[in-house]
Each structure stands twice: as C-alpha cells, then as structure tokens.
Scaffold this active site. Structure first.
Site, PDB file in Angstrom:
ATOM      1  N   GLY A 252      -0.851   6.878  -0.065  1.00  0.00           N
ATOM      2  CA  GLY A 252      -1.311   7.296   1.432  1.00  0.00           C
ATOM      3  C   GLY A 252      -1.660   5.020   2.476  1.00  0.00           C
ATOM      4  N   SER A 253      -2.068   4.876   2.228  1.00  0.00           N
ATOM      5  CA  SER A 253      -2.193   3.343   3.288  1.00  0.00           C
ATOM      6  C   SER A 253      -2.233   2.775   2.083  1.00  0.00           C
ATOM      7  CB  SER A 253      -3.522   3.384   4.083  1.00  0.00           C
ATOM      8  OG  SER A 253      -3.359   4.579   5.279  1.00  0.00           O
ATOM      9  N   THR A 254      -2.269   2.527   1.595  1.00  0.00           N
ATOM     10  CA  THR A 254      -1.596   1.400   0.061  1.00  0.00           C
ATOM     11  C   THR A 254       0.436   1.373  -0.082  1.00  0.00           C
ATOM     12  OG1 THR A 254      -1.143   2.881  -2.170  1.00  0.00           O
ATOM     13  CG2 THR A 254      -3.545   2.301  -1.767  1.00  0.00           C
ATOM     14  N   MET A 255       0.363   2.021   0.975  1.00  0.00           N
ATOM     15  CA  MET A 255       2.170   2.312   1.390  1.00  0.00           C
ATOM     16  C   MET A 255       2.093   1.314   2.496  1.00  0.00           C
ATOM     17  SD  MET A 255       5.085   2.646   0.508  1.00  0.00           S
ATOM     18  CE  MET A 255       6.793   2.318   0.873  1.00  0.00           C
TER      19      MET A 255
END
Length: 672
Positions: free
Chosen positions: A412-415
């Site tokens: 998810g957005s941790t990427m």
C-alpha cells in the site's frame, strides 16, 4: 624275505623322522594364538589353544559366544593384540610355564580401551599330543571382568542448547514443567471427565492408568505433562480432590505466544524425519526441532549423548567399574538479535488482531522483533496436542498457525516514499515542485478505458508537492510521478531496494515482488505499483529494512538474526543521496505531525513514518479487505524502526488504527 626287510627299514625310517620332528615352541604357539585372536577366531582359539583346566572352567558360551556378543554390542573394532618378544636364546622347559607380556588395544562405541596382561602357556598333553596351551579367564576381555560379572552400556544424556535473546533473556531453554496426576485413594471420580478434558485425555485413559498393577491408593499416578505457562490451569486442577503434581524437566518457551512463530518448538521425531536422519544417531524416542528456530538450528542445538561401558559386579552395593566413557557434548547456546521484551510489547499491542510486525536497528541491520499475530503456545505442540485442540486452531478464522512475518503483502502507501526516492534519484521528481490535481479520480487519457486512479483526500490543497503528497497520501501524485519516470526506471529503482530477490536472512521469507512475472505491462499497472498496489508484494522485514535508507543516507543493511553475525553488513548502497535522504526524513516527520496518523504524534517521542492501506478486492467488488500499515521510528533517536501491518482495518479507522498500536509500543519501550 627281502620285501619284509624293506618294510621294516621303512617303518624304522618313519619312526626316526617322527622322533626328529621339531616341536612348536611357546613363542610359535603364542604367535598363532594372537593371530587367531586378532581375527576374532574364538572357536579355533578355544579348540586348539586352551589348557584342559581352562576348558573345564569356561565352556564355549563363556569363551566364544560371550566375546562375539561383546564385539557386536560394544561395536568393537580395530582389535589389536601384540606381545613383547622374549630373547631368542631363551630355552623353554616343558616343566615350567612360559609367561609372556601382551598388549590389548581396541576401539569401542565409548572410545578406546587398552591394557597389558601376562599370558601363560603350559606344556601338557591333549588328545595324545604334547604342546603348549594358554591359560585364560575373562580378564583377557577386560582386566576387571570376572565370570559372574555383566557388561553394561549406559547413555550419558546431553543437554539441548538454549536460545537466548540479545539481553540473555530466555527464548527456548531447558527448564521445568509439571507432571499432573492422581492419588487414587483421594480422587473425586465424579470429576474425572472434567479433569480428563482439561488435560487433553479421555476418561478411559485415566481408568487405564489407575488400573495398572503397581498402583496403590496412596501412590502418585502420572496422567499428563503441562508447561509452566499453564500454571493457572494447574491451579484449577489441583483444586480437584486427589489431583496433584510433580515438577519435571521440560523445554520452556517463557514468552509463549509472543515468540512462538519465531522460536518454534521441539516435538517427537516423525517417521519421515527419522528416515532422513537415521545416520545421525537419532532414535524413535528423540525430540527434534519441528518449527522455527528450533528446527533451523537443530544441528547446533542438538547435543551428542555420551556413552559409558561398565562392569557390574554381582555383590550387593558394589560400585560399577568403568571400562570406557565418551562424555556427552551439550548443544550450543545461541544468542539472537531479537529483543524479547520488545517483541512481547509489540505482540501485546496488536491485541490479538491478525497481522505482523518487524523491528530493526536501522544503524546496524539487526532484527529486533519478528511478530506474527495471533499465535499459539509452543509448549502445547511440544507436549503433544489433542486432535480436538489442533482442529480448533487450524479452523480458527484468525489463523493463529499461519506465520504472517514469512508471508508477503501488498505494501500500500508505505511504498510511496520508495517511489519518491526513485524519482528523485532519477531526476524526474523535484520534491519542491507543485502539481495541480483536482477531483477524486484521474486518468492519463481515454486510452485507459475504465481505469482511473482514485485518492482519499480530494480536499488536499494545490499545488501538490512531495511533502503534501506524503501527508495526504495522494495516489494521483505518485501515479503521475511513476508515469513521468517510466516503467523501466521504476523497475530498476525497486530492484535497487531488493525487489525480485530473496532477502539475505537466516529465515526463509517470501521474496518481495514487483509483479507475478517481474514485469510491468501497462501504464495502469505502473500507476498501481507506485502506491504499493497492483501485484506488488513485500514481506514485513524487507519493508522495515527499505526505510533504513532514509536514515543512513542511502544504505540498506543485511538483516541479521544472530548476534554472532557481523553488524552493519551493507546489502544495498547508494539507493538515494544524503540530500534526498534528508528530504525524506523531514517529510516523514511531517506525515506524523500534520497528517492522519495523529495517534503517533506523541508529545515526548517525535515519531516519523508513513501509514498505508492496501485494499484487496477482486474485479467488480465494491469494497474489499483493507490491510493497514505503519512504518515508524523516533526521528531524534532512530535506533528502533518498526513496521506493522494489521489485517481488516476497513472498519477500524484504516491505517490510523495501526498507528495507535505502534505508538503504544514506543511509549512502553521508552518507559522500560
């Protein structure tokens, strides 16, 4: 007449030759005797070389059978008998015994044995033939052995090695447990079914144990073993009249569920394992590492039992005589980089929710925690679990037996910070340059068909620069940046962070992937991948390790698990510049201070990091499962970098729910 004379002369000639035939000397007889002995030819020794007196005292069972059995039972090989040669001019008097000094050497399963003896030959007649014959007794097998003695073999048990954390806290140790049982004369049989269910046996099994021939009313009859972690259950059981317990040696896992997926457990060796390891000395009754570190480190943790060969005298109270002894070798004590107390803090903070966490020291690459939640008590597997209990665990919808830290998930957005770092390095992303983005959805052009990129916060103020894009976790911003850098630049960039290869770690974790085939075949897939969706997957430890680059000016360390491993081994370097790392550190702090992870905005611990929500749904589904992530660290003292994921956060405030848990970890960790 002449023929008779010739016959008479022939007889005389034969008689003269017989009288002149050379008789064997004691040395020659000794030489032949020793030759048979070295060849284990005990039958020839008995029939041709022993005195009449020896044969009368010791029959073939005592001489032949006993020695052959001992050679087999004691694994005797390299038997070597030598003797000290007498002076060549020695004259042997048939009326006097001939005494020789012999040396006996052999290898046994307990090690070498050697001794020296006096061997006596006497001259006597057997079957009308005079010769030299040996006097023998059992001391020629072993010096202290007598005819009524027995030779025994004892195993000297070794200790299994222990697993300790970085601070010497016990993870898997040789401790104590409980053997719970019944005193028949005091037992309340009306509660037999209750007791049986509690300890995982049947009432019929209890009856069988109580009906054994040796049982008396005041005897303790063992029924089941329990781990020390079951102390509360034990307290309730001994409240039943007639139920009591004894302490017994047992493998202990003091941190129980918190470390179960990492520590693993030992259990009785399976038939398959025994077949593979039969040449390594394993027996059917042995315990062996079955999961986790116990299995991975089996060869190092397993001790080597010792062996003692001894003579047991028939006299009451006589001490056994040791012939040979190979001491036991205990298994290794192994220290891991894990901080067990931190691991427990993280596990407890997750409150039994399904998910996983990893913590690393970003300055060294040391793995401080690897958590899978929910979990199980490893001691229950070690002691043998009932089929009913195993079924409950295996059918539990929260899947406590599934090791989540070994699996890979859409990040998810941790990427997004990784995507930003790739763009800055490629020169396609200017962190201060703003982009005007309007609306909740966006697509490049009509060629995308029905595919559109959606964002959660269309109210985010324009122009959108990197800092705002991270604070508002704007999918559209990162999709546009990915398209700007192009597929190959993005692919090459994530490869620099370790995607597409196995994490160099002691445990086998699922490799992080860009996609199922390692390719990005469309602009839509590139857009999805830029914010950690599409087919992108990563394991939780790799996710934590990637964020090290922001704190080390571009270095990702090889994650280590054992304290014996060298710290600070560089796995990836120059993934971004020092200037760009500084930009990321500043922005990640702003995400917590100004963004939607306010639960992590602690007054006395300046956390920085990135939340993320990965939605898992099939085509056509309106809403799917959401996994929430938070990767965070103390921006002023970054010695602990924590990555946490919780499944099914769609009804729990998304990734903000995870930020609450992570913040609890840092507060408790600092308090300790």
């Amino acid at each position: 007449m002449r023929n008779r004379l010739l016959i008479l002369i022939g007889f005389c000639f034969i008689f003269i030759l017989a009288g002149c035939e050379k008789k064997p000397t004691p040395v020659e007889r000794l030489e032949a005797y020793v030759d048979h002995w070295n060849k284990h030819d005990f039958k020839q020794m008995y029939n041709q070389f022993l005195t009449n007196e020896t044969k009368q005292e010791f029959d073939t069972a005592n001489f032949i059978d006993r020695q052959e059995k001992l050679i087999k039972d004691l694994s005797i090989d390299d038997l070597e008998i030598t003797y000290t040669k007498p002076d060549q001019e020695t004259e042997w008097d048939p009326k006097e015994p001939a005494t020789f000094t012999i040396q006996v050497k052999m290898n046994t399963l307990a090690g070498p044995v050697s001794f020296e003896k006096k061997l006596v030959f006497i001259h006597e007649t057997q079957d009308e033939e005079e010769n030299w014959y040996a006097k023998w007794d059992p001391s020629f097998i072993f010096p202290e052995l007598d005819v009524k003695d027995t030779v025994g073999i004892a195993t000297i048990e070794s200790k299994r090695g222990e697993i300790l954390d970085r601070n010497d806290q016990p993870i898997a140790i040789n401790g104590k447990g409980f053997e719970v049982g019944i005193v028949p004369g005091k037992f309340d049989h009306a509660r037999k079914a209750e007791f049986a269910k509690s300890v995982g046996v049947t009432p019929e099994y209890i009856d069988k144990q109580l009906n054994q021939s040796w049982v008396k009313p005041d005897y303790f009859v063992p029924i089941a073993k329990m781990a020390r972690t079951d102390a509360n259950l034990l307290d309730s059981l001994i409240a039943i009249p007639g139920v009591t317990y004894q302490k017994t040696p047992m493998r202990e896992y003091p941190y129980g569920e918190a470390l179960a997926h990492l520590s693993g457990y030992i259990g009785k060796i399976t038939a398959e394992q025994l077949e593979k390891k039969k040449d390594q000395g394993y027996k059917e009754s042995d315990l062996i590492g079955r999961q986790g570190l116990e299995r991975l480190l089996e060869d190092r943790l397993r001790g080597q039992d010792g062996i003692r060969i001894y003579i047991k005298k028939p006299d009451v109270g006589a001490e056994p005589v040791v012939i040979a002894e190979k001491p036991a070798t205990d298994g290794e004590t192994i220290h891991v980089t894990i901080d067990a107390e931190l691991q427990k803090l993280i596990y407890d903070s997750m409150k039994g929710e399904p998910g996983t966490s990893a913590a690393v020291n970003p300055k060294t690459g040391e793995t401080l925690a690897l958590v899978s939640s929910p979990s199980f008590d490893p001691a229950h597997f070690m002691l043998g679990m009932s089929g009913e209990r195993y079924k409950q665990l295996s059918e539990d919808p929260l899947q406590p037996l599934f090791n989540r830290f070994a699996a890979a998930y859409a990040p998810g957005s941790t990427m997004k910070p990784i995507t930003a770092a790739i763009g800055m390095k490629a020169g396609t992303l200017n962190p201060t340059e703003g982009i005007v983005i309007n609306g909740r959805t966006w697509q490049k052009d009509a060629s995308w068909g029905n595919y559109k990129v959606s964002r959660l916060h269309p109210e985010a103020p324009n122009p959108m620069d990197l800092k705002k894009a991270l604070i508002y976790s704007d999918n559209i911003y990162f999709a546009q940046q990915a398209l700007k850098m192009g597929r190959q630049t993005f692919i090459d960039g994530v490869h620099e962070y370790g995607f597409g290869e196995q994490l160099p770690f002691a445990l086998n974790l699922s490799a992080s992937q860009i996609s199922n085939d390692g390719k990005i075949t469309s602009e839509g897939q590139l857009a999805d991948s830029s914010f950690g969706q599409g087919q992108m997957l990563t394991n939780i430890l790799h996710l934590a390790s990637m964020y090290e680059a922001f704190l080390t000016d571009g270095v990702i360390y090889k994650p280590t698990l054992f304290t014996e491993e060298e710290k600070g081994q560089v796995w990836k370097k120059d993934v971004l510049s020092a200037d760009h790392a500084a930009v990321m550190r500043s922005n990640l702090r702003s995400v917590v201070v100004d963004g939607f992870a306010q639960a992590a905005n602690l007054p006395d611990i300046p956390l920085a990091g990135k939340t993320g929500t990965a939605e898992l749904k099939s085509t056509g589904e309106g809403r799917g499962q959401e996994n929430g992530f938070f990767v965070t660290y103390n921006s002023e003292n970054p010695t602990l970098l924590l990555a946490m994921m919780i499944e099914h956060v769609e009804d729990n405030n998304g990734s903000g729910y995870v930020a609450v848990m992570a913040a609890e970890v840092f507060k408790a960790y600092q308090a300790k």
